[in-house]
Design a protein around this motif. Structure first.
Motif, PDB file in Angstrom:
ATOM      1  N   PHE A   1       0.850  -1.189   0.000  1.00 26.57           N
ATOM      2  CA  PHE A   1       0.000   0.000   0.000  1.00 26.57           C
ATOM      3  C   PHE A   1       0.889   1.243   0.000  1.00 26.57           C
ATOM      4  N   GLY A   2       0.533   2.215  -0.839  1.00 29.97           N
ATOM      5  CA  GLY A   2       1.356   3.411  -0.865  1.00 29.97           C
ATOM      6  C   GLY A   2       0.700   4.582  -1.560  1.00 29.97           C
ATOM      7  N   GLN A   3       1.238   5.760  -1.310  1.00 32.57           N
ATOM      8  CA  GLN A   3       0.803   7.009  -1.951  1.00 32.57           C
ATOM      9  C   GLN A   3       2.040   7.642  -2.586  1.00 32.57           C
ATOM     10  N   PRO A   4       2.402   7.211  -3.790  1.00 30.07           N
ATOM     11  CA  PRO A   4       3.651   7.673  -4.415  1.00 30.07           C
ATOM     12  C   PRO A   4       3.508   8.920  -5.282  1.00 30.07           C
ATOM     13  N   GLU A   5       2.407   9.630  -5.169  1.00 24.49           N
ATOM     14  CA  GLU A   5       2.161  10.764  -6.066  1.00 24.49           C
ATOM     15  C   GLU A   5       3.283  11.794  -6.046  1.00 24.49           C
ATOM     16  N   VAL A   6       3.905  12.001  -4.886  1.00 27.34           N
ATOM     17  CA  VAL A   6       4.953  13.015  -4.774  1.00 27.34           C
ATOM     18  C   VAL A   6       6.109  12.721  -5.726  1.00 27.34           C
ATOM     19  N   LYS A   7       6.307  11.466  -6.079  1.00 29.17           N
ATOM     20  CA  LYS A   7       7.422  11.089  -6.957  1.00 29.17           C
ATOM     21  C   LYS A   7       7.218  11.548  -8.402  1.00 29.17           C
TER      22      LYS A   7
ATOM     23  N   ALA B   1      -6.507  10.669   0.246  1.00 27.08           N
ATOM     24  CA  ALA B   1      -5.497  10.129   1.155  1.00 27.08           C
ATOM     25  C   ALA B   1      -5.061  11.120   2.223  1.00 27.08           C
ATOM     26  N   THR B   2      -4.980  12.422   1.882  1.00 29.95           N
ATOM     27  CA  THR B   2      -4.533  13.385   2.888  1.00 29.95           C
ATOM     28  C   THR B   2      -5.493  13.453   4.071  1.00 29.95           C
ATOM     29  N   GLN B   3      -6.711  12.971   3.882  1.00 31.76           N
ATOM     30  CA  GLN B   3      -7.698  12.963   4.961  1.00 31.76           C
ATOM     31  C   GLN B   3      -7.951  11.549   5.492  1.00 31.76           C
ATOM     32  N   ARG B   4      -8.215  10.607   4.597  1.00 34.10           N
ATOM     33  CA  ARG B   4      -8.544   9.244   5.041  1.00 34.10           C
ATOM     34  C   ARG B   4      -7.347   8.515   5.639  1.00 34.10           C
ATOM     35  N   LEU B   5      -6.178   8.670   5.017  1.00 31.37           N
ATOM     36  CA  LEU B   5      -5.006   7.962   5.528  1.00 31.37           C
ATOM     37  C   LEU B   5      -4.620   8.480   6.910  1.00 31.37           C
ATOM     38  N   VAL B   6      -4.671   9.786   7.100  1.00 30.90           N
ATOM     39  CA  VAL B   6      -4.373  10.364   8.405  1.00 30.90           C
ATOM     40  C   VAL B   6      -5.339   9.841   9.466  1.00 30.90           C
ATOM     41  N   ARG B   7      -6.603   9.757   9.128  1.00 28.69           N
ATOM     42  CA  ARG B   7      -7.591   9.257  10.084  1.00 28.69           C
ATOM     43  C   ARG B   7      -7.388   7.777  10.380  1.00 28.69           C
ATOM     44  N   ALA B   8      -6.878   7.041   9.406  1.00 27.27           N
ATOM     45  CA  ALA B   8      -6.698   5.602   9.586  1.00 27.27           C
ATOM     46  C   ALA B   8      -5.455   5.269  10.400  1.00 27.27           C
ATOM     47  N   VAL B   9      -4.334   5.956  10.120  1.00 28.96           N
ATOM     48  CA  VAL B   9      -3.066   5.522  10.715  1.00 28.96           C
ATOM     49  C   VAL B   9      -2.389   6.579  11.573  1.00 28.96           C
ATOM     50  N   GLY B  10      -2.940   7.787  11.603  1.00 31.71           N
ATOM     51  CA  GLY B  10      -2.308   8.861  12.365  1.00 31.71           C
ATOM     52  C   GLY B  10      -1.416   9.716  11.489  1.00 31.71           C
ATOM     53  N   VAL B  11      -1.152  10.933  11.935  1.00 34.59           N
ATOM     54  CA  VAL B  11      -0.470  11.908  11.096  1.00 34.59           C
ATOM     55  C   VAL B  11       0.969  11.509  10.778  1.00 34.59           C
TER      56      VAL B  11
ATOM     57  N   MET C   1       2.146  10.866   7.036  1.00 34.90           N
ATOM     58  CA  MET C   1       3.089  11.808   6.435  1.00 34.90           C
ATOM     59  C   MET C   1       4.314  11.081   5.897  1.00 34.90           C
ATOM     60  N   ARG C   2       4.772  10.067   6.581  1.00 36.30           N
ATOM     61  CA  ARG C   2       5.906   9.288   6.074  1.00 36.30           C
ATOM     62  C   ARG C   2       5.573   8.669   4.727  1.00 36.30           C
ATOM     63  N   MET C   3       4.383   8.085   4.615  1.00 43.57           N
ATOM     64  CA  MET C   3       3.989   7.448   3.356  1.00 43.57           C
ATOM     65  C   MET C   3       3.839   8.463   2.237  1.00 43.57           C
ATOM     66  N   MET C   4       3.228   9.619   2.533  1.00 41.07           N
ATOM     67  CA  MET C   4       2.942  10.589   1.474  1.00 41.07           C
ATOM     68  C   MET C   4       4.165  11.418   1.087  1.00 41.07           C
ATOM     69  N   LEU C   5       5.031  11.738   2.044  1.00 40.49           N
ATOM     70  CA  LEU C   5       6.177  12.577   1.743  1.00 40.49           C
ATOM     71  C   LEU C   5       7.336  11.807   1.120  1.00 40.49           C
TER      72      LEU C   5
END
Length: 255
Positions: A125-131, A140-150, A154-158
């Motif tokens: 599972f990942g959010q590689p858009e930044v690449k 993802a900026t809302q659902r992922l934070v709610r699911a796993v914590g900020v 942030m590690r996954m998205m950044l």
């Protein structure tokens, strides 16, 4: 057909992404068809639970980069992608995502639109858009934070780096991890069990959980109490409790 549907058991609808040559990348055709499917099933009383899956090798590799690479901002606005996500987000029926292989970008966001995620041991599972110079745009900026914590989100998205199924389970992103070759079977088993439950109670549970997520504890508890009380007006409540007392299996009709 980029999205296939199949009734696999009483009350259970299987929705399968079907763009094998593009690793189930979410192009506009697939997004539109998926929205149409979810709009239709929302009002279909024969559907009590939905399973969304891809192939045994890939759930969805993300948005179709080739389709959007040369697009401008106004063109992207005109696509109104949020409109196509809304039928999934608003689906009143329980949704289970059965994930094999990668669920990246829009694929991960699609999985997060489900209420339960069953993942194979080899899933990622990942959010590689930044690449590729952008950011998540499907929630993802809302659902992922709610699911796993900020901090984990942030590690996954950044970094854009994916996590394994085991990591996703430990951080609360998935519900269950099973052997790769049993993912769909397990999801369908769970769906059949949910479909056998009283539909009104199932609907009220889902509605109350999500309605209370962004509110106060007191407000959420009030919603819960009202929904709990309303269910005593249902025939299914009478059937369920009588069956329990009479030591027999109940038959729920959604009334």
């Amino acid at each position: 057909m980029v999205v296939q549907t199949e009734t696999v058991a009483d009350g259970v609808l299987l929705v399968r992404l079907n763009r094998p040559d593009a690793r189930n990348a979410l192009n506009m055709e697939l997004r539109t068809r998926l929205a149409e499917v979810f709009l239709a099933l929302a009002d279909d009383p024969a559907v009590r639970c939905v399973v969304v899956t891809g192939s045994p090798k890939v759930f969805a590799a993300g948005a179709d980069i080739k389709e959007m690479a040369e697009s401008g901002a106004i063109e992207m606005m005109g696509r109104r992608i949020l409109r196509l996500w809304k039928p999934l987000a608003d689906c009143p029926k329980p949704v289970i995502a059965a994930v094999n292989g990668v669920a990246l970008g829009g694929g991960c966001e699609l999985a997060m639109h489900a209420d339960i995620i069953v993942a194979g041991e080899g899933a990622r599972f990942g959010q590689p858009e930044v690449k590729v110079g952008i950011m998540p745009g499907g929630g993802a900026t809302q659902r992922l934070v709610r699911a796993v914590g900020v901090y984990r989100a942030m590690r996954m998205m950044l970094t854009g780096e994916p996590v394994t199924a085991a990591e996703a389970l430990s951080m609360g992103l998935v519900s269950e991890v099973v052997a790769d070759d049993t993912v769909l079977d397990r999801a369908l088993e769970m769906a059949r069990a949910i479909a056998a439950m009283p539909p009104l109670a199932v609907q009220q549970i889902k509605e109350t959980v999500y309605a209370g997520l962004d509110g106060s504890l007191a407000g959420g508890l009030l919603l819960e109490r009202k929904a709990f009380e309303i269910l005593f007006a249902s025939a299914d409540q009478k059937e369920g409790m009588r069956a329990f007392i009479e030591k027999r299996s109940p038959t729920f009709e959604g009334k």
